[in-house]
Design a protein around this motif. Structure first.
Motif, PDB file in Angstrom:
ATOM      1  N   SER A 291       0.802  -1.223   0.000  1.00 49.59           N
ATOM      2  CA  SER A 291       0.000   0.000   0.000  1.00 49.59           C
ATOM      3  C   SER A 291       0.837   1.277   0.000  1.00 49.59           C
ATOM      4  O   SER A 291       0.623   2.150  -0.845  1.00 49.59           O
ATOM      5  CB  SER A 291      -0.936  -0.005   1.212  1.00 49.59           C
TER       6      SER A 291
ATOM      7  N   ASN B 176      -6.423  -3.968  -1.461  1.00 55.97           N
ATOM      8  CA  ASN B 176      -7.390  -4.205  -2.529  1.00 55.97           C
ATOM      9  C   ASN B 176      -8.098  -5.554  -2.465  1.00 55.97           C
ATOM     10  O   ASN B 176      -8.417  -6.145  -3.484  1.00 55.97           O
ATOM     11  CB  ASN B 176      -6.705  -4.059  -3.894  1.00 55.97           C
TER      12      ASN B 176
ATOM     13  N   TYR C 108      -5.424   4.371  -7.305  1.00 52.29           N
ATOM     14  CA  TYR C 108      -4.365   3.378  -7.137  1.00 52.29           C
ATOM     15  C   TYR C 108      -4.937   1.974  -7.040  1.00 52.29           C
ATOM     16  O   TYR C 108      -4.372   1.020  -7.563  1.00 52.29           O
ATOM     17  CB  TYR C 108      -3.524   3.716  -5.903  1.00 52.29           C
ATOM     18  N   TYR C 109      -6.077   1.826  -6.352  1.00 54.24           N
ATOM     19  CA  TYR C 109      -6.638   0.488  -6.161  1.00 54.24           C
ATOM     20  C   TYR C 109      -7.495   0.044  -7.337  1.00 54.24           C
ATOM     21  O   TYR C 109      -7.377  -1.076  -7.819  1.00 54.24           O
ATOM     22  CB  TYR C 109      -7.447   0.443  -4.862  1.00 54.24           C
ATOM     23  N   GLU C 110      -8.371   0.953  -7.800  1.00 55.43           N
ATOM     24  CA  GLU C 110      -9.315   0.570  -8.862  1.00 55.43           C
ATOM     25  C   GLU C 110      -8.589   0.231 -10.166  1.00 55.43           C
ATOM     26  O   GLU C 110      -8.917  -0.737 -10.835  1.00 55.43           O
ATOM     27  CB  GLU C 110     -10.308   1.714  -9.126  1.00 55.43           C
TER      28      GLU C 110
ATOM     29  N   ASN D  10      -5.324  -0.475 -10.600  1.00 58.26           N
ATOM     30  CA  ASN D  10      -3.990  -0.804 -10.111  1.00 58.26           C
ATOM     31  C   ASN D  10      -3.005  -1.204 -11.205  1.00 58.26           C
ATOM     32  O   ASN D  10      -1.930  -0.623 -11.329  1.00 58.26           O
ATOM     33  CB  ASN D  10      -4.104  -1.909  -9.072  1.00 58.26           C
TER      34      ASN D  10
ATOM     35  N   VAL E  81      -2.894  -6.188  -5.188  1.00 54.54           N
ATOM     36  CA  VAL E  81      -2.234  -5.046  -5.816  1.00 54.54           C
ATOM     37  C   VAL E  81      -0.908  -5.494  -6.418  1.00 54.54           C
ATOM     38  O   VAL E  81      -0.292  -6.444  -5.954  1.00 54.54           O
ATOM     39  CB  VAL E  81      -1.940  -3.908  -4.816  1.00 54.54           C
TER      40      VAL E  81
ATOM     41  N   LYS F 114     -10.956  -2.749   0.805  1.00 54.86           N
ATOM     42  CA  LYS F 114     -10.154  -2.163  -0.254  1.00 54.86           C
ATOM     43  C   LYS F 114      -8.784  -1.744   0.288  1.00 54.86           C
ATOM     44  O   LYS F 114      -7.753  -1.986  -0.330  1.00 54.86           O
ATOM     45  CB  LYS F 114     -10.899  -0.959  -0.815  1.00 54.86           C
ATOM     46  N   TYR F 115      -8.779  -1.111   1.466  1.00 55.74           N
ATOM     47  CA  TYR F 115      -7.518  -0.784   2.115  1.00 55.74           C
ATOM     48  C   TYR F 115      -7.146  -1.943   2.997  1.00 55.74           C
ATOM     49  O   TYR F 115      -8.020  -2.531   3.620  1.00 55.74           O
ATOM     50  CB  TYR F 115      -7.667   0.495   2.952  1.00 55.74           C
TER      51      TYR F 115
END
Lengths: 308, 356
Positions: free
Chosen positions: B54, B153, B73-75, B77, B158, B149-150
């Protein structure tokens, strides 16, 4: 007809009670928390998978077979590993490592069997659910009625066995003080063997019923293991019947509490299903290190003191 | 050039051995030397890996302001990491290295923090309760990783930005990662070995062997246990971080109890408790066996009617069971603590005499 949320909560509670009774039994006798209890559950579940996918029969018919097979598996482990280790005076951590080894062995064994079944019979062996063979009876799913009936039968039988029969009393004596019991002439090895057999057998039953709650894969029982631990600790590891109220608390917090929180407060609570029981367990361990059984014992001894 | 397939296999096995060696050293410190059975080794390892999954990504995301472009960053990635971050890191070696160092330090701190958290039950509970509690703690952190998600992901995972993108040759880049991982493992081995052979290490063994005696000599059990758990947690966090960098992605589902708690335990017990050389032997033997089956499984698969991947763990667990029964002290058992040689003692005594 009852609220499906409550129905599922009861169902999960009963699975938990079966599995954690098994864990408590071996803990009471050989004093080792079995890290492999989850694999016993998976093994039982795969007996059901074999019944449904290969033989095309309802897994519920295979309850006795799962009871016996997983029981024997667990018994074999006691005879082949735990007993020699106890004989050599192994300490508790060594015994814990032995159960951890059994977990690795069982996980590999289950995976090998599963891949063998899938290659030989061309069936899918992961994410199998038993729900498709379930049917409604009197407005309830048959699996729900079956688990209710099985639980009541087992609890009554176990209660009478432990309190009324000679073997049960010998077992309790062995639990209280193994060396003293052996001096009186109780065969400790037989008591331990029986405890390990029953431990596996109860988890085998839990495994079959697990398939009606969630889909089965080769790690199903291992995922469930922390829940079993939480129940056992909440029930007070030294009390077999303490797992009943504890199982209900864990089951309801897993299903009813999380879904209610998700529905009325925020969806963010939904993934906490597996975490809430563990948080409850941590709090219990810190506040009452003896669990629910410990609390009831505390009340009992205090009452006893007042009378005298 | 040596046989290239052999070379590739070696290059694959070395970092695995190095990473597990660090985890096992930390476990050995906790259990072998101090006698605290930590069945939640996964906790700090996953913590370290989640930091690597992360923190550097989020830092780069803010630095390059991808949010202004409507990216997340996550969606997004994969796209973000490969096309934006790695391209940027390619032309900024200094920044890459400082980001790497910063992330590893944060992974160490995360591991240390989680070690501190696990010291709370560890100071209060006996072996069996402690085992169950720490195991549950580790499950909690992985469940968070899988379901939210945090930090990493959820089930999608990720991709970790490539800190060595500035090295153009792909082969060389791989070698650098392997080299750095092994170097860190070596340094940690030297530190831990030094640590356990110091007077401090002897205090730990004294606590393990006889708590009351250690207390009588004025040793504060709580302080030693907490500090060792923090130190071991830091090492495990570093190992988790290195693992995430080596496989260049973090997938929370992969952080299982089996891989990062049970397998290290098996390696430590087989190698020999309270003996760091033994730990190295145990780690190497197990890792080579596991990796080789993984690499050659397609060759063996045609002879056996089931998935071969599971055959090695099955065999290893049987071997371990025999070892537990017949040789519980491991392949290389614990040795008496190395003290000063006779010559050295005579020299010190003489110098003291001379002073008088």
């Amino acid at each position: 007809m009852i609220d499906p949320l409550i129905q599922t909560s009861i169902y999960v509670s009963l699975i938990t009670i079966f599995a954690s009774m098994g864990l408590t039994l071996t803990y009471l006798t050989t004093k080792v928390p079995n890290f492999s209890q989850g694999s016993f559950l998976t093994l039982g579940a795969y007996v059901g998978v074999y019944a449904q996918e290969v033989l095309d029969k309802s897994p519920l018919y295979f309850l006795p077979i799962s009871f016996l097979l997983v029981g024997l598996y667990s018994f074999g482990f006691y005879k082949l590993v735990i007993k020699p280790l106890l004989k050599r005076g192994a300490n508790i951590v060594l015994l814990m490592i032995a159960t951890l080894t059994l977990n690795i062995f069982s996980f590999s064994f289950i995976n090998i069997m599963a891949s063998y079944l899938s290659q030989k019979f061309k069936i899918s062996v992961t994410y199998v659910t038993f729900k498709k063979t379930d049917f409604l009876l009197l407005g309830f799913p048959f699996s729900f009625l079956a688990i209710l009936l099985t639980t009541i039968t087992f609890i009554v039988v176990l209660y009478f066995m432990l309190t009324k029969t000679k073997f049960g009393i010998a077992m309790r004596a062995a639990i209280e003080n193994a060396s003293l019991a052996s001096v009186v002439g109780i065969n400790i090895d037989r008591v331990y063997s029986f405890a390990w057999f029953l431990s596996g057998a109860l988890s085998g039953i839990a495994g079959i019923f697990y398939g009606y709650y969630q889909s089965i894969d080769t790690a199903a029982g291992d995922k469930f293991l922390p829940i079993i631990f939480a129940t056992t600790i909440l029930g007070g590891v030294n009390s077999l019947f303490g797992t009943i109220p504890a199982g209900l608390i864990i089951g309801f917090s897993m299903i009813w509490l999380t879904y209610s929180l998700a529905r009325y407060v925020s969806l963010i609570f939904l993934p906490l299903q597996f975490i809430i029981p563990l948080i409850i367990m941590s709090i219990v361990l810190i506040v009452f290190p003896n669990g629910l059984g410990g609390i009831s014992q505390l009340i009992r001894t205090n009452l006893f003191k007042k009378q005298w | 050039m040596v046989d290239s397939s052999f070379f590739i296999i070696i290059r694959d096995i070395i970092p695995w051995v190095a990473i597990y060696f660090i985890i096992n050293l930390s476990l050995n410190l906790e259990f072998g030397y101090l006698g605290l059975p930590n069945f939640g080794k996964l906790l700090a390892v996953a913590g370290g890996a989640f930091v690597i999954g992360s923190v550097p990504g989020l830092i780069l995301a803010y630095l390059l302001d991808i949010y202004a472009k409507g990216l997340d960053y996550y969606e997004d990635n994969n796209y973000v990491v490969y096309t934006i971050f790695n391209e940027f890191l390619k032309s900024n070696p200094m920044l890459s290295i400082s980001l790497l160092v910063l992330s590893l330090i944060l992974a160490i701190l995360a591991g240390a923090g989680l070690g501190f958290i696990s010291s709370y039950p560890a100071l209060r509970l006996k072996e069996d309760y402690l085992g169950m509690t720490l195991l549950a703690f580790a499950e909690i952190i992985v469940a968070i990783g899988i379901n939210y998600k945090y930090p990493v992901n959820g089930t999608i995972g990720v991709t970790v930005p490539d800190f060595f993108a500035w090295i153009n040759d792909a082969n060389l880049r791989q070698l650098v990662v392997v080299g750095i991982t092994s170097f860190i493992a070596l340094v940690i081995f030297l530190i831990v070995n030094r640590f356990v052979n110091s007077p401090l290490g002897r205090v730990l063994r004294a606590i393990r062997d006889n708590e009351i005696l250690a207390q009588t000599y004025g040793k504060d059990l709580v302080k030693y246990r907490r500090n060792v758990l923090i130190f071991a947690g830091a090492l495990a966090g570093l190992a988790g971080g290195l693992f995430a960098i080596y496989v260049s992605s973090v997938l929370a589902v992969g952080y299982t109890r089996l891989n990062f708690t049970f397998i290290p335990w098996v390696m430590v017990v087989v190698g020999g408790l309270a003996n760091n050389i033994g730990i190295f032997v145990g780690t190497t033997v197990f890792m080579v066996a596991l990796r080789l089956t993984d690499i050659y499984k397609s060759y063996i698969a045609s002879y056996l009617p089931f998935d071969v991947t599971w055959f090695t763990p099955l065999l290893l667990s049987i071997i371990l069971t025999f070892m537990l029964i017949f040789r519980p002290s491991g392949l290389i058992p614990e040795r008496p603590t190395r003290t000063l040689s006779e010559k050295e003692i005579v020299r010190i005594l003489n110098s003291l005499k001379n002073k008088q």
